[in-house]
Design a protein around this motif. Structure first.
Motif, PDB file in Angstrom:
ATOM      1  N   GLU A 172     -12.017  12.202  61.118  1.00  0.00           N
ATOM      2  CA  GLU A 172     -12.294  12.146  60.017  1.00  0.00           C
ATOM      3  C   GLU A 172     -11.892  10.645  59.112  1.00  0.00           C
ATOM      4  O   GLU A 172     -10.993  10.009  59.421  1.00  0.00           O
ATOM      5  CB  GLU A 172     -11.463  12.993  58.973  1.00  0.00           C
ATOM      6  CG  GLU A 172     -12.216  14.539  59.434  1.00  0.00           C
ATOM      7  CD  GLU A 172     -11.522  15.638  58.486  1.00  0.00           C
ATOM      8  OE1 GLU A 172     -11.137  15.251  57.361  1.00  0.00           O
ATOM      9  OE2 GLU A 172     -11.181  16.782  58.808  1.00  0.00           O
TER      10      GLU A 172
ATOM     11  N   ASP B  83      -6.509   7.002  59.879  1.00  0.00           N
ATOM     12  CA  ASP B  83      -7.193   7.924  60.411  1.00  0.00           C
ATOM     13  C   ASP B  83      -7.107   8.205  61.843  1.00  0.00           C
ATOM     14  O   ASP B  83      -7.345   9.190  62.271  1.00  0.00           O
ATOM     15  CB  ASP B  83      -8.825   7.210  60.568  1.00  0.00           C
ATOM     16  CG  ASP B  83      -9.031   6.806  58.886  1.00  0.00           C
ATOM     17  OD1 ASP B  83      -9.138   7.789  58.076  1.00  0.00           O
ATOM     18  OD2 ASP B  83      -9.519   5.958  58.629  1.00  0.00           O
TER      19      ASP B  83
ATOM     20  N   LYS C 269     -10.501   9.376  56.440  1.00  0.00           N
ATOM     21  CA  LYS C 269      -9.402   9.954  55.454  1.00  0.00           C
ATOM     22  C   LYS C 269      -8.965   8.667  54.725  1.00  0.00           C
ATOM     23  O   LYS C 269      -8.918   8.685  53.436  1.00  0.00           O
ATOM     24  CB  LYS C 269      -8.307  10.541  56.021  1.00  0.00           C
ATOM     25  CG  LYS C 269      -8.468  11.664  56.665  1.00  0.00           C
ATOM     26  CD  LYS C 269      -7.184  12.135  57.252  1.00  0.00           C
ATOM     27  CE  LYS C 269      -7.338  13.478  57.971  1.00  0.00           C
ATOM     28  NZ  LYS C 269      -6.140  13.900  58.700  1.00  0.00           N
ATOM     29  N   SER C 270      -9.061   7.467  55.300  1.00  0.00           N
ATOM     30  CA  SER C 270      -8.756   6.055  54.592  1.00  0.00           C
ATOM     31  C   SER C 270      -9.552   5.916  53.349  1.00  0.00           C
ATOM     32  O   SER C 270      -9.165   5.405  52.312  1.00  0.00           O
ATOM     33  CB  SER C 270      -8.438   5.057  55.297  1.00  0.00           C
ATOM     34  OG  SER C 270      -9.774   5.035  56.260  1.00  0.00           O
TER      35      SER C 270
ATOM     36  N   GLU D 203      -3.830   6.039  53.935  1.00  0.00           N
ATOM     37  CA  GLU D 203      -3.401   6.807  55.044  1.00  0.00           C
ATOM     38  C   GLU D 203      -4.150   6.463  56.445  1.00  0.00           C
ATOM     39  O   GLU D 203      -5.316   5.815  56.346  1.00  0.00           O
ATOM     40  CB  GLU D 203      -3.532   8.290  54.970  1.00  0.00           C
ATOM     41  CG  GLU D 203      -5.159   8.785  54.605  1.00  0.00           C
ATOM     42  CD  GLU D 203      -5.204  10.338  54.078  1.00  0.00           C
ATOM     43  OE1 GLU D 203      -4.743  11.010  54.823  1.00  0.00           O
ATOM     44  OE2 GLU D 203      -5.684  10.558  53.078  1.00  0.00           O
TER      45      GLU D 203
END
Length: 554
Positions: free
Chosen positions: A415, A436, A417-418, A434
């Motif tokens: 995913e 990934d 996410k960053s 964050e």
């Protein structure tokens, strides 16, 4: 000893104001030379070659409709040498055009040359001309006169402006296709061209040549979103931004329908990324389509002729027109083919075509196994036994070879996410985002942007997805084949729950595991074809690795 000489002519209203010596006159009247007209204030440049400069200069002044009246040039740098002959001055002309154009984003020069589309020139003393003439000319005279800003030729060679210059020498096949289209540009053509076969070079060269030779021809030029800015800069640097504006398929269709425009010819680079109506597609990518429609239908409706540069193995999403649909939609098109491989390195024992054919067979996209398996035992290829080793492979190449572009790239099996574009706009710093990827204690993020990603500051420490890398070249590619593909009964098959491209999966009511498998395998084919000088793979699924190694003979 310097193996060339230069003569910088001062011009006023086209007249040479220098006091010429007998030697100067001899050079200008009987010697083969390469020359550069320039006006630094107006940012205009013209590069040429001739066996009689004085006669050629008179011809230039007599041109009825030049792009810039030659009387407006303030200077002309003439380069000559005892080493020069017709082949040499043609090659030096080509080198100067392509390298000077590669830094036009910095110099802001417009190049007013026409297009020759000549084939690659070979001659006995070519290496000597490069090392003893072109290199010192570039770093000394051209830099000193302000005609160039960047002495680093290696860096310029890696730029897209250099790689896709419309002045690049063409292969015999590229030249043949260009001539076919130019002779009848109101026909429809589909050019079958695998990764690295020179689609984008033909794209810029063909568009530029047609625009130059046919001033009233209305040409539409289409490519993918992440390459638009670069191609538009190329056409701007040759003074054709008013006639050759590069758009996506949807943008061109919308513009034509809104303004009631019909094109004489539309040229589509990366035609495998043309779209059809798809419910899950991004709204901007389908608002110009109704259910059951494809972009090719609309492109046909707004053009008298079309050239599609196409690779059936590079469709990577359900909204891309599938190979079977493309065959049906292009029924009646003239079929042309380019197979020569320009991206991937080769030696006397194997070719880039061997590597691509091996990859297609290895990941079960092709049943053809007649490729030289030695390519997979060469220095070009390796398999990394861990994620850490793959990262180390790319980093080591960067430290070992100056001015190379090397990246870790991967299938869409994590995913995003960053998502810095969204989160940084909400006040987060990039370093606070964050990760990934977190494997073997190594943390990485996905590409922070799609457009021109490999040139961005953070790209060396990020992992590139298919959407950031398609259409680009790398020197060394570290490829992650992730857990979105597995082995079942001896066949590679998609693992839907591990494929994280939300716009890349078939609709639930129409879900077809074979369709998704083909999209994912196409993605890996594209990723594995990016490296010009080397490629290493890390397989997350060891059964996939074992099957691949068995098929390619390791």
């Amino acid at each position: 000893m310097v193996k060339y000489r230069t003569l910088n002519l001062d011009l006023k209203n086209g007249l040479i104001t220098n006091e010429l010596t007998k030697d100067n006159k001899n050079v200008l009247e009987v010697k083969p030379v390469t020359y550069i007209y320039y006006n630094l204030k107006k940012k205009k440049v013209y590069i040429g070659e001739t066996n009689n400069f004085m006669s050629r200069h008179a011809q230039h002044l007599g041109e009825k409709e030049p792009k810039l009246d030659y009387r407006e040039y303030s200077n002309c740098l003439v380069v000559y040498s005892v080493l020069f002959n017709k082949s040499v001055i043609l090659d030096l002309e080509s080198l100067l055009i392509n390298y000077m154009m590669a830094e036009s984003k910095t110099t802001k020069f417009t190049f007013l040359n026409g297009n020759t589309g000549q084939s690659e020139l070979q001659y006995v003393n070519k290496e000597e001309i490069l090392t003893e003439v072109f290199y010192p000319l570039w770093t000394n005279e051209l830099f000193g006169l302000g005609l160039i800003k960047n002495k680093d030729l290696n860096a310029l060679r890696e730029s897209l402006l250099f790689k896709y210059s419309p002045f690049k020498n063409l292969s015999a096949k590229q030249r043949e296709i260009k001539e076919i289209v130019e002779q009848n540009y109101h026909e429809n053509y589909i050019v079958d061209a695998p990764a690295g076969s020179g689609k984008s070079v033909l794209f810029t060269n063909l568009a530029f040549s047609l625009a130059e030779k046919n001033p009233n021809l209305k040409i539409g030029v289409v490519t993918t979103g992440n390459l638009i800015a670069q191609f538009n800069l190329i056409f701007k640097s040759v003074g054709l931004s008013d006639r050759l504006k590069v758009l996506t398929g949807s943008q061109l269709i919308t513009h034509a329908q809104k303004n009631d425009v019909t094109y004489d010819l539309i040229i589509v680079d990366e035609a495998h990324k043309l779209k059809k109506y798809y419910t899950k597609g991004h709204p901007n990518a389908r608002r110009h389509l109704k259910e059951g429609e494809e972009e090719i239908m609309h492109l046909k409706a707004i053009s008298k002729g079309m050239v599609l540069l196409y690779d059936p193995f590079q469709g990577i999403k359900p909204q891309n027109i599938s190979p079977s649909e493309m065959i049906e939609l292009t029924d009646g098109f003239a079929k042309l083919e380019m197979t020569q491989q320009f991206r991937i390195g080769a030696n006397s024992d194997f070719s880039g075509e061997d590597f691509l054919n091996g990859i297609l067979y290895g990941i079960q996209l092709s049943k053809k196994n007649n490729f030289n398996r030695d390519v997979f035992k060469s220095d070009y290829f390796s398999i990394s036994n861990s994620f850490e080793k793959l990262v180390e492979y790319v980093e080591n190449k960067t430290h070992s070879y100056d001015n190379t572009t090397n990246r870790v790239i991967a299938g869409y099996c994590r995913e995003w996410k960053s998502n810095p574009g969204k989160k940084c706009n909400k006040g987060k710093n990039y370093d606070e985002l964050e990760y990934d990827w977190n494997i073997d204690g190594i943390q990485k993020r996905w590409n922070s942007t799609y457009e021109d990603w490999i040139k961005r500051e953070n790209s060396e420490v990020e992992i590139g997805s298919i959407h950031a890398i398609q259409g680009y070249d790398l020197n060394y590619a570290g490829v992650i084949i992730g857990n979105d593909i597995s082995v079942r009964d001896g066949r590679l098959v998609a693992v839907p729950e591990n494929y994280k491209d939300v716009g890349g999966t078939p609709l639930k009511e129409e879900f077809d595991i074979n369709e998704l498998t083909n999209y994912i395998l196409n993605i890996y084919y594209v990723l594995l074809s990016r490296g010009m000088d080397g490629c290493s793979i890390w397989f997350e699924d060891k059964e996939v690795e074992a099957l691949f190694k068995e098929r390619i003979g390791l």
